[in-house]
Scaffold this motif. Structure first.
Motif, PDB file in Angstrom:
ATOM      1  N   MET A  59     -12.456  -2.747  16.062  1.00  0.00           N
ATOM      2  CA  MET A  59     -11.943  -3.164  14.981  1.00  0.00           C
ATOM      3  C   MET A  59     -13.069  -3.324  13.643  1.00  0.00           C
ATOM      4  O   MET A  59     -12.931  -3.099  12.874  1.00  0.00           O
ATOM      5  N   SER A  60     -14.047  -4.261  14.154  1.00  0.00           N
ATOM      6  CA  SER A  60     -14.974  -4.544  13.242  1.00  0.00           C
ATOM      7  C   SER A  60     -15.720  -3.326  12.497  1.00  0.00           C
ATOM      8  O   SER A  60     -16.377  -3.657  11.502  1.00  0.00           O
ATOM      9  N   GLN A  61     -15.645  -2.047  13.088  1.00  0.00           N
ATOM     10  CA  GLN A  61     -16.368  -1.085  12.414  1.00  0.00           C
ATOM     11  C   GLN A  61     -15.381  -0.133  11.523  1.00  0.00           C
ATOM     12  O   GLN A  61     -15.660   0.906  11.209  1.00  0.00           O
ATOM     13  N   MET A  62     -14.014  -0.686  11.469  1.00  0.00           N
ATOM     14  CA  MET A  62     -12.868   0.320  10.888  1.00  0.00           C
ATOM     15  C   MET A  62     -13.136   0.097   9.217  1.00  0.00           C
ATOM     16  O   MET A  62     -13.685  -0.904   9.100  1.00  0.00           O
ATOM     17  N   ASP A  63     -12.615   1.174   8.612  1.00  0.00           N
ATOM     18  CA  ASP A  63     -12.891   1.220   7.311  1.00  0.00           C
ATOM     19  C   ASP A  63     -11.799   0.217   6.567  1.00  0.00           C
ATOM     20  O   ASP A  63     -11.731  -0.376   5.353  1.00  0.00           O
ATOM     21  N   VAL A  64     -10.714  -0.103   7.445  1.00  0.00           N
ATOM     22  CA  VAL A  64      -9.645  -1.085   6.464  1.00  0.00           C
ATOM     23  C   VAL A  64     -10.105  -2.566   6.715  1.00  0.00           C
ATOM     24  O   VAL A  64     -10.490  -2.859   7.847  1.00  0.00           O
ATOM     25  N   LYS A  65     -10.361  -2.920   5.617  1.00  0.00           N
ATOM     26  CA  LYS A  65     -11.151  -4.376   5.371  1.00  0.00           C
ATOM     27  C   LYS A  65     -10.397  -5.276   6.302  1.00  0.00           C
ATOM     28  O   LYS A  65     -11.188  -6.175   7.001  1.00  0.00           O
ATOM     29  N   TRP A  66      -9.199  -5.702   6.360  1.00  0.00           N
ATOM     30  CA  TRP A  66      -8.594  -6.890   6.981  1.00  0.00           C
ATOM     31  C   TRP A  66      -8.644  -6.577   8.533  1.00  0.00           C
ATOM     32  O   TRP A  66      -8.968  -7.504   9.081  1.00  0.00           O
TER      33      TRP A  66
END
Length: 183
Positions: A68-75
């Motif tokens: 999750m921490s590396q995803m492009d979706v900011k939230w």
């Protein structure tokens, strides 16, 4: 009032659990309700991985948060980086829900099974929460293998289960302006 309708109206997502494990009998009833959910073409494409080992649950939490921490979706990325976030809310029981990749309607089928589990849990005064973030840990094939997720299956959801710390709050107002009638 009808007991089913009352259970539906009373159920809430629970994010705080007692440490005490639910009983095997309660767990079996919840799992039995899952496999009685409707499926497209009666496909029954699901697979359930039941976890009651705190270390394994924490492993999935940590792995999901890393992805999750590396995803492009900011939230989602921000949530993955939140140190005190536990995606399963430290529940003593977690069920990972996956389905065959070639199923007719895998996501609706798994969703129906999850809803049955949530309602069954509520009917026994057991807290539950539908966890979409669980799937991120299982994007890596080695994690699916470690937890014996069948090869041609994809993880879609998690469900956290445990005894509630506090009573359910009253429901938030519902938008009732969502119906069109043609009679």
């Amino acid at each position: 009032m009808n007991q089913v309708i009352e259970t539906i109206k009373n159920r809430r997502s629970v994010r705080e659990y007692q440490e005490t494990q639910i009983t095997d009998e309660e767990l079996e009833k919840i799992l039995e309700s899952a496999i009685h959910a409707p499926t497209g073409h009666n496909d029954q494409p699901w697979h359930f991985t039941i976890l009651q080992d705190k270390d394994l649950i924490n492993q999935i939490n940590d792995g999901a948060k890393e992805v999750m921490s590396q995803m492009d979706v900011k939230w989602i990325s921000q949530m993955g980086q939140t140190e005190n976030l536990h995606i399963f809310h430290k529940a003593p029981t977690v069920i990972i829900v996956s389905a065959r990749k070639d199923a007719v309607t895998p996501i609706p089928d798994c969703s129906a099974a999850v809803q049955n589990m949530l309602l069954s849990a509520e009917s026994m005064d057991i807290g539950s929460c539908w966890i979409g973030f669980a799937k991120f840990h299982f994007l890596k094939i080695e994690n699916r293998k470690k937890f014996n997720i069948p090869e041609n299956y994809e993880v879609h959801f998690g469900v956290s289960l445990g005894y509630k710390v506090k009573k359910n709050p009253k429901p938030l107002p519902r938008n009732k302006n969502v119906f069109n009638y043609f009679r």
